[in-house]
Design a protein around this motif. Structure first.
Motif, PDB file in Angstrom:
ATOM      1  N   GLN A 158       4.772  -8.273  10.469  1.00  0.00           N
ATOM      2  CA  GLN A 158       3.944  -8.562   9.306  1.00  0.00           C
ATOM      3  C   GLN A 158       3.853  -7.333   8.421  1.00  0.00           C
ATOM      4  O   GLN A 158       4.196  -6.215   8.827  1.00  0.00           O
ATOM      5  N   GLY A 159       3.397  -7.539   7.196  1.00  0.00           N
ATOM      6  CA  GLY A 159       3.226  -6.432   6.258  1.00  0.00           C
ATOM      7  C   GLY A 159       1.760  -6.163   5.996  1.00  0.00           C
ATOM      8  O   GLY A 159       0.899  -7.026   6.208  1.00  0.00           O
ATOM      9  N   VAL A 160       1.465  -4.948   5.551  1.00  0.00           N
ATOM     10  CA  VAL A 160       0.129  -4.589   5.072  1.00  0.00           C
ATOM     11  C   VAL A 160       0.307  -3.775   3.797  1.00  0.00           C
ATOM     12  O   VAL A 160       1.321  -3.082   3.628  1.00  0.00           O
ATOM     13  N   ALA A 161      -0.662  -3.878   2.909  1.00  0.00           N
ATOM     14  CA  ALA A 161      -0.650  -3.039   1.716  1.00  0.00           C
ATOM     15  C   ALA A 161      -1.152  -1.651   2.100  1.00  0.00           C
ATOM     16  O   ALA A 161      -1.932  -1.498   3.049  1.00  0.00           O
ATOM     17  N   ALA A 162      -0.693  -0.634   1.385  1.00  0.00           N
ATOM     18  CA  ALA A 162      -1.139   0.734   1.664  1.00  0.00           C
ATOM     19  C   ALA A 162      -2.659   0.791   1.631  1.00  0.00           C
ATOM     20  O   ALA A 162      -3.291   0.306   0.694  1.00  0.00           O
ATOM     21  N   GLY A 163      -3.267   1.357   2.667  1.00  0.00           N
ATOM     22  CA  GLY A 163      -4.719   1.441   2.772  1.00  0.00           C
ATOM     23  C   GLY A 163      -5.354   0.272   3.489  1.00  0.00           C
ATOM     24  O   GLY A 163      -6.543   0.312   3.819  1.00  0.00           O
ATOM     25  N   GLN A 164      -4.588  -0.787   3.764  1.00  0.00           N
ATOM     26  CA  GLN A 164      -5.121  -1.949   4.480  1.00  0.00           C
ATOM     27  C   GLN A 164      -5.089  -1.680   5.979  1.00  0.00           C
ATOM     28  O   GLN A 164      -4.036  -1.390   6.535  1.00  0.00           O
TER      29      GLN A 164
END
Length: 279
Positions: A142-148
């Motif tokens: 999965q992906g996450v946004a920077a800071g998430q």
């Protein structure tokens, strides 16, 4: 005779003094109606506790266009390494082979498709959840946004540990008791690709791709993906797979419209895991 008279006189004097004191105490003056009374000394009120600072609520993405597509696999998928059955009863139901390359009807699962380089304004984001169930990390990719942040759960009745690695660099390593409390952790923005593993159950693997923007999606079992609310413009899309490498494509998105993108990997890209799988 004079001594007796003197004693009586002394007793009389003491008695009168005591009687006078009693009368004075009984006759304490009552404040006149309307007289101002000195204020009673009140106890200091306790200072209110500072309210906890609430985190900003996640802002829903709106507007823009949509990118939809599929990820395909050409050729015969490589054989996957067998996983020795676990004696841990909490692992019952786990896969018996390595799950790095999952192909069904020519469609490839667990490919992270993301927009490269776009940096929107900062916004709050809910943690991305990773669960440990039947001695398997879910989701695998999965992906996450920077800071998430990520929230790691243990739904198994057995001990796990979650070790996060960026390449060979350790980011954190936390023990998780059976059905224990979830653990939240932040990932360094510069890490980009983070691998999670469990040292107790070494076949357990998950991947988190840290992206500078919130525009990404993971292909499902049918190879499909969808990225929504992407602002109008021309972008580079990247499709990332844990063993097959990357593919890129240029895409132009128009406001309120849907654009298509497809990626293909092949058996030539595959690295067989028959010799032992991902370490």
């Amino acid at each position: 005779m004079k001594l007796r008279t003197l004693g009586v006189a002394v007793l009389g004097t003491v008695g009168l003094a005591a009687l006078s004191a009693c009368k004075n105490e009984e006759a304490a003056p009552t404040p006149a109606r309307g007289a101002v009374q000195p204020p009673a000394q009140a106890k200091a009120a306790p200072k209110p506790e500072a309210a906890p600072v609430a985190e900003p609520a996640p802002q829903a993405l709106t507007g823009g266009g949509t990118v939809r597509g599929t990820v395909s696999f050409k050729g015969t998928p490589p054989p996957q390494a067998a996983i020795a059955p676990s004696m841990d009863s909490a692992c019952e139901g786990m896969a018996s082979t390595d799950q790095a390359i999952r192909v069904k009807a020519g469609k490839l699962e667990n490919v992270l498709v993301r927009v490269r380089g776009l940096l929107p304004s900062a916004q709050g984001a809910k943690p991305a959840v990773i669960d440990q169930h039947q001695c398997t990390y879910l989701p695998r990719v999965q992906g996450v946004a920077a800071g998430q942040p990520i929230l790691i759960k243990n739904s198994d009745g057995t001990l796990h540990n979650a070790r996060a690695l960026a390449g060979t660099k350790s980011i954190f390593n936390v023990a998780q008791p059976p059905n224990g409390k979830a653990v939240q952790r932040a990932l360094p923005a510069e890490s980009e690709v983070v691998r999670l593993k469990c040292d107790i159950h070494p076949w357990m693997t998950a991947w988190v791709v840290v992206n500078p923007n919130p525009y990404f999606a993971t292909s499902g079992a049918d190879g499909s993906f969808s990225i929504e609310h992407l602002p109008a413009g021309t972008y580079t899309l990247e499709a990332w797979h844990e063993t097959l490498g990357t593919r890129t494509a240029e895409i132009t998105v128009k406001e309120g419209e849907t654009a298509s993108a497809s990626f293909e990997f092949s058996s030539a890209d595959a690295k067989s895991t028959a010799s032992g799988g991902v370490k």
